[in-house]
Design an enzyme around this catalytic site. Structure first.
Site, PDB file in Angstrom:
ATOM      1  N   ASP A  11       0.858  -1.188   0.000  1.00  0.00           N
ATOM      2  CA  ASP A  11       0.000   0.000   0.000  1.00  0.00           C
ATOM      3  C   ASP A  11       0.892   1.236   0.000  1.00  0.00           C
ATOM      4  OD1 ASP A  11      -2.188   1.632   0.111  1.00  0.00           O
ATOM      5  OD2 ASP A  11      -2.695   1.206   2.200  1.00  0.00           O
ATOM      6  N   ASP A 105      -2.883   2.439  -6.069  1.00  0.00           N
ATOM      7  CA  ASP A 105      -1.802   2.488  -5.082  1.00  0.00           C
ATOM      8  C   ASP A 105      -1.738   1.292  -4.149  1.00  0.00           C
ATOM      9  OD1 ASP A 105      -4.190   3.197  -3.861  1.00  0.00           O
ATOM     10  OD2 ASP A 105      -3.259   4.586  -2.464  1.00  0.00           O
ATOM     11  N   GLU A 106      -2.473   0.229  -4.423  1.00  0.00           N
ATOM     12  CA  GLU A 106      -2.349  -0.937  -3.553  1.00  0.00           C
ATOM     13  C   GLU A 106      -2.662  -2.214  -4.319  1.00  0.00           C
ATOM     14  OE1 GLU A 106      -5.185  -1.655  -0.396  1.00  0.00           O
ATOM     15  OE2 GLU A 106      -6.585  -0.222  -1.271  1.00  0.00           O
TER      16      GLU A 106
END
Length: 420
Positions: A11, A105-106
């Site tokens: 993350d 983003d993860e």
């Protein structure tokens, strides 16, 4: 009993805000809000400096500025965030093809099959964090665990720039003291009901009797108890499975000859390329799959620009990936090979033939070959390196699976050709 999985949840830390602070030195160390700049907007991302004031994502801008009047509001630059995201996911795919993206983003990564080559899961996690920092100047937090649920919880525990490792041995020791609010998917209102029932921690939820849980969760009581205990059997859903085209083959006899392996990879690349073009797609990434005689499976992939529809390019990249793997394991015997293409997008419309007087382009040659095969069957035209005598094998009934389903076989003499 199967060996425990090695799952990572990666993350990025305050992703949008961190990108803005990276690109504008004036924002570094400042309370930054990415989102609408009017009072009617909402917070898309909040830097860690502004989070100390209680500002969070999805909060109305008006409320965020009430809590932190000196916050700096920045308009989102989604094209930049996507570009950085592509960099980050390319790093993920250097370690494993089993990547499940959740957002820009993860992502979840299953690195179980990468341990023999890349090291233990903690080393892989550190390597990913180091690569992300070196390539993007950003930080990421990683949770390492036997499953997705625990990995996601773990990645949140030491932000920013954290690395939390949970094993089967310390799983309950780590989870039990945590607030029930740490359980993904619980939600604010349901979390309040759980706490009102006297269940403040995951340990209390794990050990709670049915008479306490049933009024809250009903038929889901046992499932919630298992989640609090860190039980989760969900697989990581790979992009390879969902967004790729591939061709692979298991051999009756394990392969030991490197030249034979290379010729098989060329044949499989040609097949994958034809399937890709049949859907009018182009690729920006080639992947090879290699399964040793002991059933250990490896994957290697490479991204490139510009994207292509050319089988020769796909075959060249696949052959280079296989060569690199054979350098690492020169004595390995191989029972399965596969070639896949991913990062697919719609191909540009291309002319069938080049201008008069010019050499036939790779794309035009592929298109012509595809049309011949469509009319006369997959054996009508084959690359010289993929013919049986070049591969050291004989045509046999199982090879006929290359023929298009439902098409009547036409007995046509194979045509040998080599790329120019």
């Amino acid at each position: 009993m199967s060996a425990p999985r090695a799952i990572l949840h990666v993350d990025m830390d305050a992703f949008y805000a961190s990108v803005e602070q990276r690109d504008d030195p004036r924002l570094r160390g400042q309370p930054v809000i990415v989102g609408g700049t009017s009072n009617r907007g909402v917070v898309a991302a909040a830097s860690y400096e502004v989070r100390t004031f209680g500002v969070r994502s999805a909060m109305p801008i008006r409320e965020a500025l009430r809590r932190c009047p000196h916050a700096i509001c920045v308009k989102p630059r989604m094209s930049v965030y996507r570009e950085v995201s592509h960099q980050v996911f390319a790093i993920f795919h250097d370690y494993t093809p089993v990547v499940e993206g959740l957002s820009l983003d993860e992502a979840f990564l299953d690195v179980t099959a990468s341990l023999a080559l890349k090291g233990d899961a903690v080393s892989i996690a550190r390597g990913i964090k180091d690569r992300i920092r070196a390539d993007t100047q950003l930080s990421a937090s990683v949770g390492v665990a036997p499953n997705k649920l625990v990995a996601k919880i773990a990645s949140e525990l030491e932000k920013p720039d954290g690395l939390t490792v949970v094993s089967a041995a310390n799983l309950n020791t780590l989870l039990d003291p945590l607030s029930v609010r740490r359980l993904p998917g619980l939600g604010r209102k349901l979390g309040e009901r759980v706490e009102a029932a006297g269940l403040a921690t995951l340990g209390q939820l794990r050990l709670a009797p049915d008479q306490v849980l049933w009024p809250i969760f009903g038929r889901d009581s046992q499932r919630m108890r298992e989640r609090a205990a860190g039980i989760d059997e969900r697989p990581v859903m790979s992009e390879w499975d969902e967004k790729s085209i591939s061709a692979e083959e298991t051999f009756f006899s394990d392969l030991a000859d490197h030249a034979r392996m290379q010729s098989e990879v060329v044949r499989l690349a040609d097949r994958a390329g034809a399937r890709m073009r049949a859907q009018n797609l182009a690729t920006g990434c080639v992947q090879v799959k290699i399964r040793r005689a002991d059933f250990t499976t490896f994957t290697r992939q490479r991204r490139f620009e510009p994207t292509t529809t050319d089988s020769r390019t796909i075959a060249k990249v696949a052959a280079e990936l296989l060569s690199a793997w054979l350098t690492e394991q020169p004595r390995a015997r191989v029972r399965l090979l596969g070639v896949g293409v991913n990062h697919l997008h719609a191909a540009d419309q291309m002319d069938l033939f080049a201008s008069p007087g010019t050499a036939v382009s790779g794309t035009a040659l592929d298109t012509t070959v595809d049309q011949i095969r469509e009319r006369f069957g997959n054996f009508a035209v084959r690359r010289g390196s993929a013919l049986p005598d070049a591969r050291g094998v004989q045509d046999s009934p199982e090879n006929m699976s290359e023929e298009a389903p439902g098409r009547r076989r036409t007995r046509t003499a194979p045509t040998r050709f080599e790329p120019r």
